[in-house]
Every structure is written in structure tokens, then in C-alpha cells.
Design a protein around this motif. Structure first.
Motif, PDB file in Angstrom:
ATOM      1  N   ILE A   1       0.819  -1.226   0.000  1.00  0.00           N
ATOM      2  CA  ILE A   1       0.000   0.000   0.000  1.00  0.00           C
ATOM      3  C   ILE A   1       0.848   1.269   0.000  1.00  0.00           C
ATOM      4  O   ILE A   1       0.315   2.374  -0.114  1.00  0.00           O
ATOM      5  CB  ILE A   1      -0.998   0.025   1.184  1.00  0.00           C
ATOM      6  N   GLY A   2       2.162   1.141   0.157  1.00  0.00           N
ATOM      7  CA  GLY A   2       3.046   2.299   0.130  1.00  0.00           C
ATOM      8  C   GLY A   2       3.275   2.890   1.516  1.00  0.00           C
ATOM      9  O   GLY A   2       2.497   2.669   2.453  1.00  0.00           O
ATOM     10  N   LEU A   3       4.343   3.668   1.622  1.00  0.00           N
ATOM     11  CA  LEU A   3       4.746   4.209   2.919  1.00  0.00           C
ATOM     12  C   LEU A   3       3.724   5.192   3.499  1.00  0.00           C
ATOM     13  O   LEU A   3       3.411   5.149   4.693  1.00  0.00           O
ATOM     14  CB  LEU A   3       6.118   4.886   2.784  1.00  0.00           C
ATOM     15  N   PHE A   4       3.199   6.079   2.665  1.00  0.00           N
ATOM     16  CA  PHE A   4       2.225   7.086   3.131  1.00  0.00           C
ATOM     17  C   PHE A   4       1.013   6.401   3.761  1.00  0.00           C
ATOM     18  O   PHE A   4       0.590   6.733   4.879  1.00  0.00           O
ATOM     19  CB  PHE A   4       1.807   7.962   1.949  1.00  0.00           C
ATOM     20  N   ASN A   5       0.457   5.437   3.031  1.00  0.00           N
ATOM     21  CA  ASN A   5      -0.721   4.727   3.536  1.00  0.00           C
ATOM     22  C   ASN A   5      -0.371   3.827   4.719  1.00  0.00           C
ATOM     23  O   ASN A   5      -1.204   3.623   5.612  1.00  0.00           O
ATOM     24  CB  ASN A   5      -1.350   3.898   2.413  1.00  0.00           C
TER      25      ASN A   5
ATOM     26  N   LYS B   1      -5.067   3.255  17.456  1.00  0.00           N
ATOM     27  CA  LYS B   1      -6.422   3.394  18.012  1.00  0.00           C
ATOM     28  C   LYS B   1      -7.072   2.045  18.291  1.00  0.00           C
ATOM     29  O   LYS B   1      -8.243   1.979  18.668  1.00  0.00           O
ATOM     30  CB  LYS B   1      -7.299   4.200  17.046  1.00  0.00           C
ATOM     31  N   GLY B   2      -6.336   0.953  18.039  1.00  0.00           N
ATOM     32  CA  GLY B   2      -6.861  -0.364  18.370  1.00  0.00           C
ATOM     33  C   GLY B   2      -7.140  -1.283  17.203  1.00  0.00           C
ATOM     34  O   GLY B   2      -7.463  -2.456  17.394  1.00  0.00           O
ATOM     35  N   TYR B   3      -7.047  -0.781  15.967  1.00  0.00           N
ATOM     36  CA  TYR B   3      -7.245  -1.637  14.795  1.00  0.00           C
ATOM     37  C   TYR B   3      -6.086  -2.628  14.690  1.00  0.00           C
ATOM     38  O   TYR B   3      -4.946  -2.295  15.051  1.00  0.00           O
ATOM     39  CB  TYR B   3      -7.263  -0.799  13.506  1.00  0.00           C
ATOM     40  N   ASP B   4      -6.345  -3.831  14.171  1.00  0.00           N
ATOM     41  CA  ASP B   4      -5.224  -4.702  13.839  1.00  0.00           C
ATOM     42  C   ASP B   4      -4.754  -4.365  12.426  1.00  0.00           C
ATOM     43  O   ASP B   4      -5.348  -3.512  11.753  1.00  0.00           O
ATOM     44  CB  ASP B   4      -5.579  -6.188  14.016  1.00  0.00           C
ATOM     45  N   THR B   5      -3.710  -5.029  11.947  1.00  0.00           N
ATOM     46  CA  THR B   5      -3.129  -4.652  10.652  1.00  0.00           C
ATOM     47  C   THR B   5      -4.089  -4.880   9.483  1.00  0.00           C
ATOM     48  O   THR B   5      -4.132  -4.089   8.537  1.00  0.00           O
ATOM     49  CB  THR B   5      -1.825  -5.431  10.401  1.00  0.00           C
ATOM     50  N   VAL B   6      -4.852  -5.944   9.553  1.00  0.00           N
ATOM     51  CA  VAL B   6      -5.826  -6.227   8.493  1.00  0.00           C
ATOM     52  C   VAL B   6      -6.950  -5.198   8.520  1.00  0.00           C
ATOM     53  O   VAL B   6      -7.323  -4.628   7.483  1.00  0.00           O
ATOM     54  CB  VAL B   6      -6.391  -7.655   8.639  1.00  0.00           C
TER      55      VAL B   6
ATOM     56  N   GLU C   1      -7.929  -2.424   5.517  1.00  0.00           N
ATOM     57  CA  GLU C   1      -9.276  -2.442   4.934  1.00  0.00           C
ATOM     58  C   GLU C   1     -10.029  -1.144   5.202  1.00  0.00           C
ATOM     59  O   GLU C   1     -10.790  -0.679   4.350  1.00  0.00           O
ATOM     60  CB  GLU C   1     -10.044  -3.647   5.469  1.00  0.00           C
ATOM     61  N   ALA C   2      -9.794  -0.531   6.355  1.00  0.00           N
ATOM     62  CA  ALA C   2     -10.444   0.752   6.668  1.00  0.00           C
ATOM     63  C   ALA C   2      -9.973   1.857   5.725  1.00  0.00           C
ATOM     64  O   ALA C   2     -10.708   2.814   5.453  1.00  0.00           O
ATOM     65  CB  ALA C   2     -10.149   1.146   8.117  1.00  0.00           C
ATOM     66  N   LEU C   3      -8.751   1.702   5.194  1.00  0.00           N
ATOM     67  CA  LEU C   3      -8.214   2.680   4.247  1.00  0.00           C
ATOM     68  C   LEU C   3      -8.590   2.353   2.796  1.00  0.00           C
ATOM     69  O   LEU C   3      -8.188   3.047   1.870  1.00  0.00           O
ATOM     70  CB  LEU C   3      -6.688   2.740   4.369  1.00  0.00           C
ATOM     71  N   GLY C   4      -9.367   1.270   2.611  1.00  0.00           N
ATOM     72  CA  GLY C   4      -9.843   0.915   1.272  1.00  0.00           C
ATOM     73  C   GLY C   4      -8.958  -0.052   0.524  1.00  0.00           C
ATOM     74  O   GLY C   4      -9.106  -0.214  -0.698  1.00  0.00           O
ATOM     75  N   PHE C   5      -8.044  -0.723   1.231  1.00  0.00           N
ATOM     76  CA  PHE C   5      -7.134  -1.675   0.591  1.00  0.00           C
ATOM     77  C   PHE C   5      -7.473  -3.110   0.997  1.00  0.00           C
ATOM     78  O   PHE C   5      -8.189  -3.345   1.965  1.00  0.00           O
ATOM     79  CB  PHE C   5      -5.684  -1.377   0.991  1.00  0.00           C
ATOM     80  N   LYS C   6      -6.912  -4.052   0.261  1.00  0.00           N
ATOM     81  CA  LYS C   6      -6.979  -5.450   0.671  1.00  0.00           C
ATOM     82  C   LYS C   6      -6.070  -5.652   1.885  1.00  0.00           C
ATOM     83  O   LYS C   6      -5.217  -4.810   2.178  1.00  0.00           O
ATOM     84  CB  LYS C   6      -6.506  -6.368  -0.466  1.00  0.00           C
ATOM     85  N   SER C   7      -6.227  -6.781   2.547  1.00  0.00           N
ATOM     86  CA  SER C   7      -5.333  -7.079   3.671  1.00  0.00           C
ATOM     87  C   SER C   7      -3.892  -7.228   3.194  1.00  0.00           C
ATOM     88  O   SER C   7      -2.948  -6.931   3.928  1.00  0.00           O
ATOM     89  CB  SER C   7      -5.784  -8.356   4.391  1.00  0.00           C
ATOM     90  N   ASP C   8      -3.711  -7.652   1.931  1.00  0.00           N
ATOM     91  CA  ASP C   8      -2.383  -7.801   1.355  1.00  0.00           C
ATOM     92  C   ASP C   8      -2.455  -7.435  -0.123  1.00  0.00           C
ATOM     93  O   ASP C   8      -3.116  -8.121  -0.906  1.00  0.00           O
ATOM     94  CB  ASP C   8      -1.888  -9.239   1.533  1.00  0.00           C
ATOM     95  N   ASN C   9      -1.796  -6.345  -0.518  1.00  0.00           N
ATOM     96  CA  ASN C   9      -1.855  -5.826  -1.888  1.00  0.00           C
ATOM     97  C   ASN C   9      -0.626  -6.182  -2.727  1.00  0.00           C
ATOM     98  O   ASN C   9      -0.424  -5.628  -3.798  1.00  0.00           O
ATOM     99  CB  ASN C   9      -1.976  -4.288  -1.866  1.00  0.00           C
ATOM    100  N   ARG C  10       0.188  -7.093  -2.250  1.00  0.00           N
ATOM    101  CA  ARG C  10       1.445  -7.373  -2.943  1.00  0.00           C
ATOM    102  C   ARG C  10       1.253  -8.193  -4.220  1.00  0.00           C
ATOM    103  O   ARG C  10       0.299  -8.944  -4.346  1.00  0.00           O
ATOM    104  CB  ARG C  10       2.410  -8.100  -2.000  1.00  0.00           C
TER     105      ARG C  10
END
Length: 201
Positions: A105-109, A119-124, A128-137
Motif C-alpha cells: 500500500i506504500g509508505l504514506f498509507n 487506536k486499536g485496529y489490527d493490521t488487516v 481495509e479501513a483505508l480501502g485496501f486489501k489485507s495484502d496488496n502485494r
């Protein structure tokens, strides 16, 4: 349009041992713009029939700054140590360093995802909250790298079954585990990798 370019081969003496490096410049077409991405391959002078290989996605915070929020920096160092040992044993190996920060997802994201994790979210959940897949590689260039070095079989240093599946499209794969000590900052991160991404931890 070229798919990739390969640099000259150069020596790389490190604290782990002496290696060679080459850069692979990958060309991606994004929004009508050709955007080159430069990856790095660190390798020993000779390979056996099934060299030890680590396919490592860039993690600036872990690899360079030693962040305790993940296990990336520790995995990178351990992989280099293991490949150096393989070289001493006459078997050889390779580390493919892909510029796919933050699982693609890149450094900025990634930094924005870090803020959500605070704030308590896990990495997945954060990705997903930012509109990405759990793994975009994407690992398509790795197949070209294996072909370039005439590698047909590997022992893959990974705990990620999806990475094993991806590499199996290009070469015959057996797995070597890579486990580094956890800490109080990355326990949730590792638990999420195991529970939601299926990592073999």
C-alpha cells in the motif's frame, strides 16, 4: 514497453558476509504514466540445485529504523545470516528485496494504517479501513528473477502460505520456517498474521 531492466552485478560486503547485488527495474503503467520501481537482489556467488531464498517486502520502519511493531527487520537480518551460512556450506542462496512497502500500500498509507493501529485496529482492519486489501502485494516479477538466474527449485524462507502458493507458480518450492522473537509491541501483529492471514507461526 519493457517489462524490466537489470543492472550490472556488483559486490556487497556486509556484516553478515560477502554477497553480490543486482537491481531489477520494473516498469508499471499507472494512470497513463510509466512508473519504474527498483527492486534489489542479494545473492551468493554459486547456487546449489535448491538454494535458500527469502522474498522480502520492503519495510522501512522495521528494516531501517528497527521498529518493534513488526517482525520484518528481525526476519531480514535472520535471512541474511542463514543465506551467509548456506554460502559457507557451499549451497548458496538469495534474498529478493521487493519495494512493496506496507504489504503493497506504500509508505504514506502504511503510516496512516499505523495511526489506526494506535487506536486499536489490527493490521488487516487498518488496511481495509483505508480501502485496501489485507495484502496488496504482487509477485509476478519474482518469476522473471528466477528465470533470469535459471533457478527452478528453491527452499523458501517464509511463514506465509500465500507466498508459498505464489512462488509455486514459478518454481518448485519447499519451505524453511523463519521465526524471530516477539515483543510486547508486536504480539497482536503476530497473532493477526496467524489468525487472519494464515501464517505458520
Amino acid at each position: 514497453m519493457e517489462k524490466f531492466q537489470v543492472s550490472q552485478k556488483a559486490k556487497l560486503p556486509t556484516r553478515f558476509g560477502n554477497f553480490f547485488i543486482q537491481s531489477f527495474r520494473e516498469f508499471k503503467l499507472e494512470k497513463e504514466c510509466e512508473c519504474p520501481v527498483e527492486h534489489l537482489v542479494v545473492f551468493t556467488d554459486k547456487f546449489c540445485d535448491a538454494p535458500l531464498v527469502r522474498v522480502h517486502s520492503e519495510c522501512l520502519t522495521g528494516d531501517v529504523f528497527g521498529s518493534h511493531k513488526c517482525d520484518c527487520g528481525g526476519e531480514l537480518a535472520l535471512a541474511m545470516e542463514k543465506i551467509a551460512q548456506e554460502q559457507e556450506n557451499g549451497k548458496g542462496g538469495m534474498l529478493i528485496y521487493l519495494r512493496q512497502e506496507g504489504r503493497g500500500i506504500g509508505l504514506f498509507n502504511k503510516v496512516n494504517a499505523y495511526a489506526l493501529q494506535d487506536k486499536g485496529y489490527d493490521t488487516v482492519e487498518a488496511n481495509e479501513a483505508l480501502g485496501f486489501k489485507s495484502d496488496n502485494r504482487n509477485y509476478s516479477l519474482v518469476g522473471d528473477i528466477f528465470e533470469y538466474y535459471k533457478i527452478k527449485k528453491i527452499r523458501l524462507l517464509t511463514n506465509n502460505p500465500k507466498k508459498i502458493e505464489a512462488m509455486s507458480k514459478y518454481v518448485e518450492v519447499s519451505r524453511d520456517s523463519i521465526v524471530v522473537p516477539s515483543n510486547c509491541y508486536n504480539e497482536k501483529y503476530l497473532a493477526t498474521k496467524k489468525a487472519k492471514l494464515g501464517h505458520l507461526l
